[in-house]
Design a protein around this motif. Structure first.
Motif, PDB file in Angstrom:
ATOM      1  N   GLU A 150      11.259 -26.066  22.103  1.00 42.44           N
ATOM      2  CA  GLU A 150      12.186 -26.466  21.053  1.00 42.44           C
ATOM      3  C   GLU A 150      11.610 -26.103  19.698  1.00 42.44           C
ATOM      4  N   ILE A 151      12.440 -26.140  18.677  1.00 43.99           N
ATOM      5  CA  ILE A 151      11.989 -25.800  17.321  1.00 43.99           C
ATOM      6  C   ILE A 151      11.146 -26.936  16.748  1.00 43.99           C
ATOM      7  N   ASP A 152       9.978 -26.583  16.268  1.00 43.26           N
ATOM      8  CA  ASP A 152       9.131 -27.549  15.553  1.00 43.26           C
ATOM      9  C   ASP A 152       9.491 -27.540  14.068  1.00 43.26           C
ATOM     10  N   HIS A 153       9.505 -26.336  13.491  1.00 43.77           N
ATOM     11  CA  HIS A 153       9.939 -26.210  12.099  1.00 43.77           C
ATOM     12  C   HIS A 153      10.185 -24.747  11.769  1.00 43.77           C
ATOM     13  N   THR A 154      10.879 -24.508  10.677  1.00 43.52           N
ATOM     14  CA  THR A 154      11.127 -23.156  10.186  1.00 43.52           C
ATOM     15  C   THR A 154       9.952 -22.714   9.331  1.00 43.52           C
ATOM     16  N   VAL A 155       9.467 -21.500   9.587  1.00 42.98           N
ATOM     17  CA  VAL A 155       8.318 -20.973   8.849  1.00 42.98           C
ATOM     18  C   VAL A 155       8.832 -20.166   7.667  1.00 42.98           C
ATOM     19  N   GLU A 156       8.302 -20.432   6.497  1.00 43.02           N
ATOM     20  CA  GLU A 156       8.672 -19.668   5.302  1.00 43.02           C
ATOM     21  C   GLU A 156       8.278 -18.209   5.513  1.00 43.02           C
ATOM     22  N   ARG A 157       9.265 -17.305   5.401  1.00 42.15           N
ATOM     23  CA  ARG A 157       8.994 -15.908   5.724  1.00 42.15           C
ATOM     24  C   ARG A 157       8.493 -15.095   4.535  1.00 42.15           C
ATOM     25  N   ASP A 158       8.445 -15.666   3.361  1.00 40.39           N
ATOM     26  CA  ASP A 158       7.925 -14.944   2.198  1.00 40.39           C
ATOM     27  C   ASP A 158       6.473 -14.560   2.446  1.00 40.39           C
ATOM     28  N   GLN A 159       6.177 -13.285   2.330  1.00 44.66           N
ATOM     29  CA  GLN A 159       4.846 -12.719   2.585  1.00 44.66           C
ATOM     30  C   GLN A 159       4.392 -12.910   4.030  1.00 44.66           C
ATOM     31  N   LEU A 160       5.370 -12.954   4.942  1.00 45.29           N
ATOM     32  CA  LEU A 160       5.061 -12.967   6.364  1.00 45.29           C
ATOM     33  C   LEU A 160       5.316 -11.554   6.900  1.00 45.29           C
ATOM     34  N   TRP A 161       4.326 -10.990   7.601  1.00 46.73           N
ATOM     35  CA  TRP A 161       4.385  -9.594   8.025  1.00 46.73           C
ATOM     36  C   TRP A 161       4.125  -9.473   9.521  1.00 46.73           C
ATOM     37  N   HIS A 162       4.758  -8.471  10.140  1.00 45.53           N
ATOM     38  CA  HIS A 162       4.423  -8.077  11.502  1.00 45.53           C
ATOM     39  C   HIS A 162       3.267  -7.077  11.423  1.00 45.53           C
ATOM     40  N   ALA A 163       2.156  -7.383  12.069  1.00 48.34           N
ATOM     41  CA  ALA A 163       1.028  -6.452  12.099  1.00 48.34           C
ATOM     42  C   ALA A 163       1.337  -5.327  13.071  1.00 48.34           C
ATOM     43  N   LEU A 164       1.135  -4.096  12.628  1.00 47.35           N
ATOM     44  CA  LEU A 164       1.351  -2.908  13.445  1.00 47.35           C
ATOM     45  C   LEU A 164       0.023  -2.182  13.619  1.00 47.35           C
ATOM     46  N   THR A 165       0.062  -1.055  14.252  1.00 45.00           N
ATOM     47  CA  THR A 165      -1.050  -0.109  14.213  1.00 45.00           C
ATOM     48  C   THR A 165      -0.472   1.244  13.804  1.00 45.00           C
ATOM     49  N   PRO A 166      -1.311   2.114  13.231  1.00 43.43           N
ATOM     50  CA  PRO A 166      -2.759   2.081  13.159  1.00 43.43           C
ATOM     51  C   PRO A 166      -3.314   1.034  12.180  1.00 43.43           C
ATOM     52  N   GLN A 167      -4.582   0.701  12.449  1.00 48.65           N
ATOM     53  CA  GLN A 167      -5.385  -0.118  11.559  1.00 48.65           C
ATOM     54  C   GLN A 167      -6.678   0.661  11.320  1.00 48.65           C
ATOM     55  N   VAL A 168      -7.106   0.747  10.072  1.00 50.41           N
ATOM     56  CA  VAL A 168      -8.214   1.646   9.743  1.00 50.41           C
ATOM     57  C   VAL A 168      -9.311   0.920   8.966  1.00 50.41           C
ATOM     58  N   PHE A 169     -10.554   1.051   9.478  1.00 45.40           N
ATOM     59  CA  PHE A 169     -11.713   0.377   8.906  1.00 45.40           C
ATOM     60  C   PHE A 169     -12.948   1.260   9.066  1.00 45.40           C
ATOM     61  N   PRO A 170     -13.987   1.021   8.264  1.00 46.45           N
ATOM     62  CA  PRO A 170     -15.243   1.749   8.484  1.00 46.45           C
ATOM     63  C   PRO A 170     -15.819   1.421   9.860  1.00 46.45           C
ATOM     64  N   LEU A 171     -16.385   2.414  10.503  1.00 44.79           N
ATOM     65  CA  LEU A 171     -16.907   2.261  11.857  1.00 44.79           C
ATOM     66  C   LEU A 171     -17.919   1.116  11.946  1.00 44.79           C
ATOM     67  N   GLY A 172     -18.902   1.121  11.077  1.00 41.57           N
ATOM     68  CA  GLY A 172     -19.952   0.105  11.127  1.00 41.57           C
ATOM     69  C   GLY A 172     -19.412  -1.290  10.888  1.00 41.57           C
ATOM     70  N   LEU A 173     -18.545  -1.433   9.903  1.00 40.10           N
ATOM     71  CA  LEU A 173     -17.973  -2.737   9.579  1.00 40.10           C
ATOM     72  C   LEU A 173     -17.145  -3.278  10.727  1.00 40.10           C
ATOM     73  N   LEU A 174     -16.298  -2.444  11.323  1.00 33.41           N
ATOM     74  CA  LEU A 174     -15.448  -2.896  12.411  1.00 33.41           C
ATOM     75  C   LEU A 174     -16.283  -3.288  13.628  1.00 33.41           C
ATOM     76  N   SER A 175     -17.309  -2.511  13.916  1.00 36.58           N
ATOM     77  CA  SER A 175     -18.172  -2.841  15.046  1.00 36.58           C
ATOM     78  C   SER A 175     -18.846  -4.190  14.833  1.00 36.58           C
ATOM     79  N   ARG A 176     -19.381  -4.426  13.635  1.00 42.81           N
ATOM     80  CA  ARG A 176     -20.024  -5.712  13.343  1.00 42.81           C
ATOM     81  C   ARG A 176     -19.029  -6.857  13.417  1.00 42.81           C
TER      82      ARG A 176
END
Length: 241
Positions: A150-176
């Motif tokens: 059931e519905i608990d509550h409505t979430v404010e959608r302002d600045q709510l995003w669907h995360a997609l790919t690609p996602q890009v980061f430095p190799l060393g940073l992402l590994s850590r």
């Protein structure tokens, strides 16, 4: 700036209810995986690509890219985050720690070069992801006593995003970030969540909403529609009257 694409394709896609992993299903007269690889290998800034496959994958030889020398292969892990780590460790033997790694889900075959242009236009630390602003009214659910939701509550959608790919980061940073998240018992839902766990804030880059992830059987028809539309637009632009 060196950028290494890393494509995660070690999953089995059980929700597709198919006789094989979803990346090997037919999509617009081509394997789904081949649409994804063709888009990335056709992008001028990418020279090689790291592909993470299941160690016991019997379907890969059917791909049109199975013998492509630009593709480097590594075995996947038990979970997506371990597959990404395996890919990063393999890349570490070829790349520098401050090279950038562009992680993409094989099940997103509708990626456009225009979105890659946007994502890579102004790369800055700690990195960035493609995302799509939420347009629908969002509800947070809760389990009812009868087991329904059931519905608990409505979430404010302002600045709510669907995360997609690609996602890009430095190799060393992402590994850590991935290793630290796993050591802390933090649930890694995507690469950005691991970077966030370090207290960093990746950039959101607005991408196309048709960059969908094929997860369920009905997604295949939608992906085919988007691919055909993209081809029609490309044909029209290349053959003006």
């Amino acid at each position: 700036m060196t950028i290494w694409p890393l494509v995660v394709a070690a999953g089995v896609g059980s929700r597709m209810q198919a006789d094989r992993p979803k990346q090997y299903l037919s999509l617009d007269q081509r394997l789904l995986i081949d649409h994804t690889l063709a888009t990335l290998l056709g992008y001028p800034r990418f020279e090689q690509l790291m592909l993470v496959l299941s160690a016991a994958d019997p379907y890969w030889p059917a791909s049109e890219f199975a013998s492509d020398p630009r593709i480097l292969r590594v075995d996947g892990g038990a979970e997506r985050c371990y597959s990404v780590l395996n890919g990063l460790e393999a890349l570490a033997e070829l790349a520098h720690e401050d090279d950038w790694v562009l992680v993409h889900d094989v099940a997103r075959p509708c990626l456009r070069h225009s979105d890659l242009d946007l994502l890579l236009a102004d790369l800055q630390l700690p990195g960035a992801i493609l995302a799509s602003p939420t347009r629908d009214t969002m509800k947070r659910g809760r389990l009812a006593v009868d087991g329904s939701v059931e519905i608990d509550h409505t979430v404010e959608r302002d600045q709510l995003w669907h995360a997609l790919t690609p996602q890009v980061f430095p190799l060393g940073l992402l590994s850590r970030a991935l290793k630290q998240s796993l050591a802390d018992g933090f649930v890694v839902t995507d690469e950005a969540s691991a970077i966030e766990h370090l207290g960093l804030a990746p950039k959101l880059v607005a991408g196309r909403a048709d960059n969908i992830k094929v997860t369920r059987p009905e997604d295949l028809a939608l992906a085919q529609l988007f691919i055909q539309q993209a081809r029609a637009v490309s044909t029209t632009s290349n053959n003006p009257e």
